[in-house]
Design a protein around this motif. Structure first.
Motif, PDB file in Angstrom:
ATOM      1  N   ASP A   8     101.274  15.854 104.571  1.00 53.64           N
ATOM      2  CA  ASP A   8     100.335  15.647 105.879  1.00 53.64           C
ATOM      3  C   ASP A   8     101.212  15.317 106.838  1.00 53.64           C
ATOM      4  O   ASP A   8     100.243  15.624 107.839  1.00 53.64           O
ATOM      5  CB  ASP A   8     100.478  13.544 104.898  1.00 53.64           C
ATOM      6  N   VAL A   9     102.075  14.990 107.238  1.00 53.21           N
ATOM      7  CA  VAL A   9     103.066  14.478 108.631  1.00 53.21           C
ATOM      8  C   VAL A   9     103.508  15.556 108.999  1.00 53.21           C
ATOM      9  O   VAL A   9     103.130  15.524 110.188  1.00 53.21           O
ATOM     10  CB  VAL A   9     104.500  13.885 107.956  1.00 53.21           C
ATOM     11  N   ASP A  10     103.051  16.887 108.360  1.00 51.11           N
ATOM     12  CA  ASP A  10     103.080  18.228 108.920  1.00 51.11           C
ATOM     13  C   ASP A  10     101.781  18.844 109.560  1.00 51.11           C
ATOM     14  O   ASP A  10     101.873  19.707 110.156  1.00 51.11           O
ATOM     15  CB  ASP A  10     103.507  19.565 107.727  1.00 51.11           C
ATOM     16  N   ARG A  11     100.701  18.413 110.022  1.00 49.26           N
ATOM     17  CA  ARG A  11      99.891  18.453 110.035  1.00 49.26           C
ATOM     18  C   ARG A  11      99.963  18.867 111.543  1.00 49.26           C
ATOM     19  O   ARG A  11      99.101  19.864 112.343  1.00 49.26           O
ATOM     20  CB  ARG A  11      98.172  18.192 109.207  1.00 49.26           C
ATOM     21  N   ALA A  12     100.040  17.789 112.032  1.00 49.29           N
ATOM     22  CA  ALA A  12      99.841  18.266 113.456  1.00 49.29           C
ATOM     23  C   ALA A  12     101.220  19.518 113.688  1.00 49.29           C
ATOM     24  O   ALA A  12     100.618  20.103 115.300  1.00 49.29           O
ATOM     25  CB  ALA A  12      99.924  17.578 114.594  1.00 49.29           C
ATOM     26  N   ALA A  13     102.128  19.528 114.016  1.00 46.17           N
ATOM     27  CA  ALA A  13     103.101  20.247 113.746  1.00 46.17           C
ATOM     28  C   ALA A  13     102.376  22.300 112.927  1.00 46.17           C
ATOM     29  O   ALA A  13     101.985  23.008 114.115  1.00 46.17           O
ATOM     30  CB  ALA A  13     104.515  20.107 112.981  1.00 46.17           C
ATOM     31  N   ILE A  14     101.746  21.667 112.111  1.00 47.93           N
ATOM     32  CA  ILE A  14     101.063  22.898 111.940  1.00 47.93           C
ATOM     33  C   ILE A  14      99.984  23.576 112.947  1.00 47.93           C
ATOM     34  O   ILE A  14      99.479  24.732 113.342  1.00 47.93           O
ATOM     35  CB  ILE A  14     100.196  23.004 110.147  1.00 47.93           C
TER      36      ILE A  14
END
Length: 170
Positions: A8-14
């Motif tokens: 979930d914490v990767d979503r902005a970076a994705i």
């Protein structure tokens, strides 16, 4: 750099990786829409010392008239422009195909570069009598069998999820 399942914490970076790689938010919107639907996805990131430098998504697709066939579609795949040509995309594809096979997918389709994807076992889908719902050149719509013989005696039209906004979609 390591390839791992998204969190979930990767979503902005994705989202940022997809926007940078495609110079548009369209692919990022597809990723978000598919994730929101809760369909079974293979979504992997390339993590370069805590910074997301690449992303790949595999999502279910269907072959009209062959409901028992378990197919996945590769895409989008994105690598930050400054990190391209370093093997990151290849690592993402290889791990993604491995995970799709572990989930029981029998084949994977892709709309992609005809000189890039054959190294991973992709061949023109037309060899199997399989067509894409999008109007793309025959050589860019490819398929890779993950289960030997899975595409024997099947043919037809591949449909993507409505999140892709294809011609067969509302």
């Amino acid at each position: 750099m390591r390839v791992r399942t998204e969190t979930d914490v990767d979503r902005a970076a994705i989202r940022a990786v997809n926007e940078a790689a495609f110079c548009s938010g369209a692919e990022a919107e597809i990723v978000d829409a598919l994730r929101a639907k809760g369909v079974e996805l293979v979504s992997l990131v390339a993590d370069g010392d805590g910074a997301i430098v690449g992303h790949i998504l595999f999502s279910p697709v269907s072959l009209v008239g062959h409901d028992g066939l378990d197919l996945m579609g590769l895409g989008p795949m994105a690598v930050l422009p400054r990190e391209q040509r370093k093997g990151i995309g290849s690592a993402l594809v290889r791990e993604g195909l491995k995970q799709c096979k572990q989930l029981g997918a029998q084949a994977v389709v892709v709309v992609g570069h005809p000189r890039y994807y054959p190294r991973f076992g992709f061949a023109p889908a037309s060899r199997y009598g399989i067509r894409c719902e999008y109007d793309v050149p025959e050589d860019v719509f490819m398929v890779a069998e993950l289960e030997r013989g899975a595409l024997r005696a099947v043919s037809g039209l591949v449909r993507y999820d409505a999140a892709f906004g294809g011609p067969g979609q509302p």
